[in-house]
Design a protein around this motif. Sequence first.
Motif, mmCIF file in Angstrom:
data_model
loop_
_atom_site.group_PDB
_atom_site.id
_atom_site.type_symbol
_atom_site.label_atom_id
_atom_site.label_comp_id
_atom_site.label_asym_id
_atom_site.label_seq_id
_atom_site.Cartn_x
_atom_site.Cartn_y
_atom_site.Cartn_z
ATOM 1 N N PHE A 252 22.008 44.585 41.249
ATOM 2 C CA PHE A 252 22.878 44.679 42.411
ATOM 3 C C PHE A 252 22.078 45.190 43.584
ATOM 4 N N VAL B 285 22.398 47.413 46.653
ATOM 5 C CA VAL B 285 23.326 48.431 47.129
ATOM 6 C C VAL B 285 22.882 48.921 48.492
ATOM 7 N N LYS B 286 23.863 49.015 49.383
ATOM 8 C CA LYS B 286 23.546 49.478 50.725
ATOM 9 C C LYS B 286 23.418 50.995 50.706
ATOM 10 N N ILE C 277 33.115 36.675 35.092
ATOM 11 C CA ILE C 277 33.455 37.298 36.373
ATOM 12 C C ILE C 277 32.211 37.454 37.243
ATOM 13 N N LEU C 278 31.129 37.886 36.621
ATOM 14 C CA LEU C 278 29.878 38.067 37.361
ATOM 15 C C LEU C 278 28.841 37.029 36.927
ATOM 16 N N ARG D 237 33.334 28.300 33.446
ATOM 17 C CA ARG D 237 34.247 29.440 33.487
ATOM 18 C C ARG D 237 35.659 29.083 33.016
ATOM 19 N N LYS E 136 42.955 47.910 35.315
ATOM 20 C CA LYS E 136 43.457 46.900 36.239
ATOM 21 C C LYS E 136 44.631 46.184 35.621
ATOM 22 N N ASN F 52 36.794 44.808 47.122
ATOM 23 C CA ASN F 52 37.230 45.806 46.155
ATOM 24 C C ASN F 52 37.358 45.280 44.738
ATOM 25 N N GLY F 53 36.729 44.148 44.488
ATOM 26 C CA GLY F 53 36.683 43.651 43.115
ATOM 27 C C GLY F 53 38.013 43.205 42.563
ATOM 28 N N ASP G 96 38.685 39.875 39.925
ATOM 29 C CA ASP G 96 38.447 39.885 38.474
ATOM 30 C C ASP G 96 39.544 39.197 37.676
ATOM 31 N N LEU H 135 39.559 35.550 37.961
ATOM 32 C CA LEU H 135 38.381 34.886 37.417
ATOM 33 C C LEU H 135 38.484 34.650 35.917
ATOM 34 N N ASN I 197 28.702 43.066 54.539
ATOM 35 C CA ASN I 197 29.632 44.148 54.238
ATOM 36 C C ASN I 197 30.788 44.262 55.212
ATOM 37 N N TYR J 99 29.519 37.240 43.920
ATOM 38 C CA TYR J 99 30.583 38.237 43.729
ATOM 39 C C TYR J 99 30.071 39.389 42.868
ATOM 40 N N SER J 100 30.360 40.616 43.310
ATOM 41 C CA SER J 100 29.816 41.742 42.558
ATOM 42 C C SER J 100 30.909 42.608 41.962
ATOM 43 N N SER J 101 32.139 42.051 41.848
ATOM 44 C CA SER J 101 33.244 42.806 41.262
ATOM 45 C C SER J 101 33.338 44.141 41.977
ATOM 46 N N SER J 102 33.717 45.194 41.259
ATOM 47 C CA SER J 102 33.823 46.472 41.965
ATOM 48 C C SER J 102 32.527 47.259 41.840
ATOM 49 N N ASN J 103 31.463 46.573 41.414
ATOM 50 C CA ASN J 103 30.219 47.304 41.178
ATOM 51 C C ASN J 103 29.442 47.617 42.436
ATOM 52 N N LEU J 104 29.868 47.003 43.539
ATOM 53 C CA LEU J 104 29.148 47.257 44.768
ATOM 54 C C LEU J 104 29.632 48.548 45.395
ATOM 55 N N MET J 105 28.871 49.582 45.202
ATOM 56 C CA MET J 105 29.281 50.852 45.781
ATOM 57 C C MET J 105 28.265 51.210 46.849
ATOM 58 N N VAL J 106 28.693 52.056 47.715
ATOM 59 C CA VAL J 106 27.759 52.506 48.736
ATOM 60 C C VAL J 106 27.127 53.803 48.252
#
Lengths: 263, 326, 264
Positions: free
Chosen positions: B13, B15-16, B73-74, B92, B106, C96-97, C100, C103, C172, C254-261
Motif C-alpha cells: 500500500f 500511504v500518505k 476485494i483487493l 471476481r 461490516k 472509506n472502504g 467491500d 465486491l 486523496n 481500490y485499497s479497501s479500508s487499508n488506506l490510512m493516513v
Amino acid sequence: MRKYLFIFKSELMSTLQYVFNIAAGFIGCFILLFIFLNLWQYIYSNPSEIINGYTMNQMIWYIIITEILWGISSGKKICVKISNDIKGGNIAYNLNKPYNYILYSLFSHLGSAFVKAIIYTILGMIVGFMFLGSFPNLNILSIIAVILTSVLSTIISALLVSFIGLFSFIIEDSTPFYWLYSKLILIVGTIFPIEYFPSIIQPILKLSPVYVVCYGPAKLFVDFSLNNFITVFISQIIYIGIGFGLCTLLYKKGVKNLNVNGG
Amino acid sequence: MSIIKVEKLSKTFKVKLKEKGLKGSLKSIFKPRYKTINAVKNISFEVEKGEIIAFIGPNGAGKSTTIKMLTGILYPNSGNIKVLDIDPKTERKKLAYQIGTVFGQKEQLWTHLTPYDNFKFFGAIYDIPESRVEKKIEEFKELFELEEFINTPVRNLSLGQRIRCEIVASLIHEPKVLFLDEPTIGLDPVVKENIRTLIKIMNKEYKTTIFLTSHDIGDIEKLCKRVIIINNGKIVLDDSMENLKYHYLNKKIVEAKMKEKVNLDDEDGITILKDKGYNLKIEVDITKKSVSDAIKLLNPDNIIDINISNTPLEDIISNIYKEEKK
Amino acid sequence: MLMEVKNQFKITLLSVKYALVREMLNKTTFITNILFMILNNASFIIQWIVLYSLKDNIGGYTFNQVLLLWGIAASTYGFSHFFFKNAYYLSDTINNGKLDSFLVQPKNVLLSAITNSVETSAIGDFIYGYIMLFIFGFSIKNFILFTFFTICGGFILTSISVILSSLSFWFNKSDIIVDTGNSLMTSLATYPDGIFKGIVKILIYTLIPAGIVNYIPVEIMTEFNINLFLIVIIFTITLISLAFLIFYKGLKRYSSSNLMVARI
C-alpha cells in the motif's frame, strides 16, 4: 463576558483547522457569482446603463457582498445544534452551568463565522476585482460602516436562526421554518436589491430581516451615504434587541416546561 | 484437493504521510509524501476441502488484506491465488457465486427489513429461483433456530441475532468456502458459543470449507484443526492445532509455595519464570526432565501448595507474536 | 449474457425498492420532504419574474422557455438523485472502504454501489419537472420527449459524478473536484445559455455538458431537430461507457479500508 470571549476563541481555533475546506466551500459561491456576472452583462446592454438606480458594477458587487454574508452566516448548523440539544435532552445539562445558553451558542457560532468571514472576504474581493477590474468608491468611513453592519448582520442572522432552532421546544421539527427563512434571504435578499421589487412590497421588505441582514451592508458597500448608514445601524440594533429578547423568552418558557416535565 | 491455493502473494500500500500541525497539513496538500507499506510479503499456503482453518495474527499483520485478496476485494501486487480453481483477480463475479463472506465489523443486511426479506434479497443477488430460496430459508430456520426473530426487522435484533443472520445470509447460495473475518467480535460468551455451534454445523452438514480470522482464542481452540499465523505480512507458523499444542504442551508450569527458601538454578529442562523466595514459578520441559524430577529438586517436604498446569494457548500464541518482533 | 442483464436489472430494481421502503418508514417526513422540494424549486420563479420585468428575452429565452429549462433541470436532477443517490457519495464510499460488501457479490459493483439508497426529496424535483412541462404546454409528443431527456440527462449527471468520484482511486482529496463538478452542472442548468459567451459557451457543450442535458432539450422541444437529438443520444452513451470504464480501471487500485493516513 470573559467566558464568552473564551468560547469565541476556542471555536475560532478549532475552525482554523478547516481553512482549506472553508476555502473550497467558496467554489460554489464563485460559480454562482460567475453566472450572475454573465447574466447582468447580458441584461445591461451597455455598462453605463442604470437599472433601478444601480450600474452593472454595483449589481455585481452587491451580490458579492450578500453572497459573502450568506456564506458566513448560513446558520443551518446553529439551528440544527439547538434543535438537537432540545430534542436530545442535552439542554437540561446546560441548566446548571453558569452561562447563558443563548450567548454561549451565539459566541461559539461567531467564532467559526470569524474565520469564514476573513477567507470569504479575501476571496470575494479577489473575484470582484477579477471580474470588474475596479472597486466601488470606498473611504475609511464607508469601510468601517460596512464592516460594522456586516458584523451586526451576522449576529442578527445567528439570533434569528437560533430562534427558529428554539422552536423545537414547541413543535417537533423546526426545519420548515428554517427553510422559509433561508428562502427569504436567498431569493429575495441575496440576488436583488430591494429597489428591484414592485414599489408596493418595498416598504414590507424594508421592515423584514432582508433589510438588516443583506441589503444594509451590501448597499453601503456599493453606494455609501451617512444617512443610510444611520438608518441601517439603528434598525440592526433594534433587530438585535428584539431577536435576543425573543430567544431568551422562548428559551425560558421552554426550560420551564422542561422542569415541569422533569426533562 | 486444495480449495484455496496461494502462491507467493504480495500486496503493498502507498500511504500518505502527514506531518503535524497546520504547516504539515499545508505541506501535505502541495507536496504529499508517500511511504510504501508491505502489508503482505510473499506468502504461500493451501487449504484443503472441508477444513476449518484459523488465520490469525496481531493487528495490522496482514490478515484482512489477505482475506480481501482471496475474496476479490483487493488486487494483489504479485503472486497467484486460486480459490476453487478460480482466480479472484480476473473472475471476481464467477468466484462470488461460490464463496460466502462475513465481515464481523461490516453489515451487509438491510436493517429496516426482516431477516426473511433480507434472505430473499440475497437469494436474488445470487440468481437463485424463488422457490429454492424459500426452501433454503425453511431449512436454515430450523437448523440455526431463527424461528423467533425471522420476521422482526434487523434493527430490532440483538447484536448476536444480527451476526447469526449475517452468517445465514451468506449461506443462502450454498457457498463451498466461507470466509469469516472476526465473526464473534463484541459478542458475549453465550452468543459466541452459539455462533461457534453454527459454524460447526455448517462445516459438518454442508462440508463447507471455513477460513476464519479471529482474535478470540476460544474460537480458534474450539473450531479449528489447523492454524496459520501471520505477522508483519509473513507466515510464521502453519501447523495443525494438535502440533501447536503438543509442541508447547511439552512444557508444564509448576507453581509452588514453599516453607523455606530454595535456591534453584536454571538447568537443562528447567526455566525459572519467577523466584520470590517462598513463591516459585518454573517451566519444565518434560522431554528433558519429568515433572516428578522437578518437584524433587524443590524438596517435596517443604511444599505448602503446588499447582501444575499447561501453558495457556493464549500465551503460546502471544509468545509466537512476540518472538517475531525480536 | 441476456440472462445476466435481466438478473442485474432485477436486483437493481429490488435494491431501489428496498431503499424506498426505508425512506417511507416515517410517512410524515417522507411527504414533507417531497412537498418542500417542490416549493423550494417553485420559489425561484420569483427570481425570474423580477428578471423578466427588466427584459422580455433573456439569453434568447422567453419566460415560458425558462420554466421548461427549470423543468428539465429539476427532473434530470430528481431522476439521477433518486435512483443513483450514492453516485453523489461515491468518493466517500471508495475512500472509506465501503465497496467491500458489493465486491463479494456476483453483480456489477458500480451499479450495486450507487443504487443502494434513494433520495426522498429528489421525488419532489422530479414531480416539479413535470409540473413545469404542463405549464410550458402539454402534448403527447412533449411528454415523450421530456421523459426521454430526463432519462438521458439523469444518466449524464450520474456518469459525471461517477467519473469525478472515481478519481478518488488515484487522488486523496478529489471530493472537492466532485463537489465543484456537480455544483457546476446544477448551477448552470437553470440559466439560459445565451448569457454565456466565448470559451464558456464551448465548455457547456463539452467538459461541463449542461448544454447537452438542459439547453438542447429545450431547443428540441421548441423546434424538433434530428441532429441535436442524435447528439444527445450519442453523448449519453459515451458518457455512461466512460463512467464504467474509469470506475473499473480505478477499482484495481481500490485499497479497501487499508488506506490510512500515517502520522509522523
